[in-house]
Motif scaffolding. Structure first.
Motif, PDB file in Angstrom:
ATOM      1  N   UNK A 118       0.822  -1.208   0.000  1.00 11.49           N
ATOM      2  CA  UNK A 118       0.000   0.000   0.000  1.00 11.49           C
ATOM      3  C   UNK A 118       0.854   1.255   0.000  1.00 11.49           C
ATOM      4  N   UNK A 119       1.899   1.281   0.841  1.00  8.43           N
ATOM      5  CA  UNK A 119       2.752   2.470   0.916  1.00  8.43           C
ATOM      6  C   UNK A 119       3.511   2.689  -0.390  1.00  8.43           C
ATOM      7  N   UNK A 120       4.009   1.611  -0.990  1.00 14.90           N
ATOM      8  CA  UNK A 120       4.781   1.756  -2.221  1.00 14.90           C
ATOM      9  C   UNK A 120       3.888   2.184  -3.375  1.00 14.90           C
ATOM     10  N   UNK A 121       2.688   1.613  -3.459  1.00 17.57           N
ATOM     11  CA  UNK A 121       1.759   2.022  -4.524  1.00 17.57           C
ATOM     12  C   UNK A 121       1.390   3.493  -4.387  1.00 17.57           C
ATOM     13  N   UNK A 122       1.198   3.951  -3.145  1.00 15.03           N
ATOM     14  CA  UNK A 122       0.872   5.364  -2.921  1.00 15.03           C
ATOM     15  C   UNK A 122       2.046   6.263  -3.284  1.00 15.03           C
ATOM     16  N   UNK A 123       3.280   5.837  -2.948  1.00 16.28           N
ATOM     17  CA  UNK A 123       4.455   6.644  -3.263  1.00 16.28           C
ATOM     18  C   UNK A 123       4.652   6.778  -4.766  1.00 16.28           C
ATOM     19  N   UNK A 124       4.441   5.695  -5.516  1.00 12.96           N
ATOM     20  CA  UNK A 124       4.602   5.750  -6.969  1.00 12.96           C
ATOM     21  C   UNK A 124       3.517   6.626  -7.585  1.00 12.96           C
ATOM     22  N   UNK A 125       2.282   6.513  -7.080  1.00 12.34           N
ATOM     23  CA  UNK A 125       1.175   7.280  -7.652  1.00 12.34           C
ATOM     24  C   UNK A 125       1.314   8.772  -7.370  1.00 12.34           C
ATOM     25  N   UNK A 126       2.090   9.150  -6.347  1.00 13.77           N
ATOM     26  CA  UNK A 126       2.262  10.560  -6.005  1.00 13.77           C
ATOM     27  C   UNK A 126       3.367  11.235  -6.788  1.00 13.77           C
ATOM     28  N   UNK A 127       4.083  10.494  -7.620  1.00 18.16           N
ATOM     29  CA  UNK A 127       5.115  11.115  -8.458  1.00 18.16           C
ATOM     30  C   UNK A 127       4.434  12.038  -9.461  1.00 18.16           C
ATOM     31  N   UNK A 128       4.886  13.262  -9.566  1.00 18.57           N
ATOM     32  CA  UNK A 128       4.197  14.281 -10.366  1.00 18.57           C
ATOM     33  C   UNK A 128       4.035  13.879 -11.818  1.00 18.57           C
ATOM     34  N   UNK A 129       5.082  13.333 -12.415  1.00 14.11           N
ATOM     35  CA  UNK A 129       5.038  13.009 -13.847  1.00 14.11           C
ATOM     36  C   UNK A 129       4.307  11.709 -14.143  1.00 14.11           C
ATOM     37  N   UNK A 130       3.903  10.972 -13.098  1.00 14.94           N
ATOM     38  CA  UNK A 130       3.165   9.717 -13.287  1.00 14.94           C
ATOM     39  C   UNK A 130       1.683  10.032 -13.270  1.00 14.94           C
ATOM     40  N   UNK A 131       1.094  10.159 -14.476  1.00 14.93           N
ATOM     41  CA  UNK A 131      -0.282  10.620 -14.576  1.00 14.93           C
ATOM     42  C   UNK A 131      -1.305   9.525 -14.330  1.00 14.93           C
TER      43      UNK A 131
END
Length: 537
Positions: free
Chosen positions: A47-60
């Protein structure tokens, strides 16, 4: 080591595969911010890793939680090329140099995992009978979820997925035989044709106020016979063909090798993203193109008369009551309009799927070009070539559907006795110097408007694909040829019944378009010969 306020571990540079490296870094919490006390905040969870990846600005588009869970589990699932970029950002602590190093390390580790997987499969095929049931989950093919995953997905206590029109519409095209949808559309029109024959309106004439005896039979209506028995089934066939290619071959080649689960999940996320578009189109087709148009064009004129619409098979009961009664006509037109609006919803759903394929290819290509150590140019060229061929074929068929809608509507207001004689007479008038083809009555023509919407929608998808997949000019010459064919068809559509001899231009356009269906490139050209140094933009 601390970098940008986060725990940083350098790439090991050993022969570990992706699973081994990921397990170590997840346990160490690499890339996680330090706690308030200055100590590591703990290991990563899915859950934490999925949230961290989804919060990357360029990852739409983010990342699906199920995909991240597969990284943590003991299985053979790897990681896609696109997600390598985001995971490297996390492990590299948003440092450009460290992120680049981790991209190379993760790509190499994924390659080693793929090599091991192939060895396991070769070894497993010779001792398959000796593998106990408890080890079955470790030997599943990539295109099949493990038993644990299947139990999780079918758990009655788990959340139930609500009805999704987007996924249901996509399933019409991608599930079952490619002939199912085209054959269903053809069968529906065949049933209406038989029904019109039984009730006697398949071949019927009436005498207009000026004394002209005009053919208005159902089977003489080109917008029904040609469109629903030829062009629309072909359109659905080519959409299905392109969709099957993209899901089963094109997308997986550009993702991690054999990573089918993640590829399918990514595709379904793209389909779900257009959910509001599917609902909007469905309501417009069902209510406006179907119900309201049937009430205004057919039901009210039949019940009360008037309306200033051209006489056709749907209103023939008003002038030929000995052939068919008004109640029978109401039932038949109701069935015909219901069939029409559902088929045209599927037509626009096909256009949405074409747009989704083009956008998906552009997005994946845009991500791949940012990975300098990975060369997917040949695969991108081949995928772009196949996609544009399919989009061109569907565009041609869509414009042909609109052309025959407008031709039929214009014929009803013309002075022709039947549609064939009208077109032939128009063609001959150009050589004989006559200008009397367009002399006819003035009626309301809602089909002119609906056919224009079809042309605009269809050409938009082709234009979008041309811009997204060929900004760099990789397919410059063939795209110009395809664009010229589409432009010729559109011009022919706009000039229908505009001048004497328009049917000559129309005939030439249709012949060129039909040739384009068999040879979309209009000449020999191969992806390997085009734009080897370009990339999808």
């Amino acid at each position: 080591m601390i970098k940008n306020g986060k725990i940083f571990l350098p790439p090991p540079g050993d022969e570990s595969d992706f699973k081994e490296i990921f397990k170590r870094l997840a346990a160490a919490g690499a890339g996680r911010p330090l706690g308030k006390d200055g100590f590591p905040a703990g290991p990563w969870t899915p859950e934490l890793l999925a949230e961290a990846i989804s919060q990357i600005d360029s990852n739409r588009i983010g990342v699906d939680l199920r995909t991240v869970q597969l990284w943590f589990q003991e299985n053979e699932k790897g990681i896609s090329t696109a997600n390598i970029r985001w995971l490297a950002r996390v492990f590299g602590c948003d440092d450009p140099v460290a992120t680049s190093e981790w991209q190379m390390e993760l790509s190499a580790a994924q390659s080693r995992l793929s090599a091991k997987r192939r060895e396991w499969k070769r070894a497993g095929s010779s001792v398959a009978q000796q593998i106990p049931d408890t080890a079955l989950a470790a030997t599943f093919d990539d295109d099949t979820a493990s038993p644990a995953e299947l139990r999780r997905d079918t758990d009655p206590k788990g959340p139930r997925r609500r009805f999704g029109l987007a996924r249901k519409s996509e399933a019409f095209f991608s599930h079952g035989s490619p002939l199912n949808l085209p054959a269903s559309v053809f069968a529906g029109m065949t049933a209406l044709g038989f029904l019109s024959y039984i009730i006697g309106i398949h071949n019927v004439t009436y005498e207009r106020a000026d004394g002209l005896v005009k053919q208005v039979g159902f089977l003489w209506a080109a917008n029904w016979t040609l469109d629903f028995m030829v062009f629309l089934p072909l359109f659905f066939f080519f959409v299905i063909e392109l969709l099957v290619f993209w899901k089963s071959e094109g997308r997986r080649k550009l993702a991690a090798e054999g990573d089918q689960v993640e590829s399918d999940d990514g595709w379904l996320r793209n389909v779900d993203a257009s959910s509001y578009t599917y609902w909007s189109v469905f309501l417009i087709c069902l209510l406006f193109a179907g119900l309201f148009q049937w009430i205004g064009v057919s039901l009210i004129p039949l019940m009360k008369g008037g309306g200033n619409y051209a006489m056709d098979w749907g209103k023939i009961a008003l002038v030929r009551p000995e052939i068919i009664s008004v109640p029978e006509t109401v039932v038949f037109t109701g069935l015909a309009y219901l069939y029409m609006c559902l088929v045209f919803y599927l037509f626009f759903a096909g256009l949405i799927l074409l747009y989704t394929v083009v956008h998906d290819l552009w997005r994946i290509g845009d991500g791949l070009k940012k990975l300098p150590h990975v060369d997917h140019q040949q695969e991108l060229n081949e995928a772009g070539l196949t996609v544009m061929r399919g989009v061109f074929r569907c565009t041609v068929l869509g414009v042909l559907v609109a052309i025959w809608m407008k031709v039929q509507s214009s014929y009803l207001a013309s002075s022709g006795e039947n549609i064939v004689a009208w077109l032939v007479g128009d063609m001959s008038s150009m050589f004989q110097g006559r200008d009397d083809v367009s002399t006819g009555f003035r009626y309301r023509m809602p089909t002119h408007y609906s056919s224009l919407l079809i042309v605009i929608s269809t050409c938009f998808v082709f234009l979008y694909g041309s811009i997204r997949l060929d900004v760099g000019g990789r397919f410059h010459a063939p795209l110009w040829k395809m664009s010229a064919v589409v432009a010729l068809l559109v011009v022919s559509y706009l000039l229908i019944d505009a001048f004497a001899g328009f049917s000559t231009l129309l005939a030439i356009s249709v012949l060129v378009a039909l040739y384009g269906l068999f040879d979309p490139g209009l000449g020999r050209w191969r992806a390997s010969e085009i734009g080897n140094n370009q990339s999808v933009s």
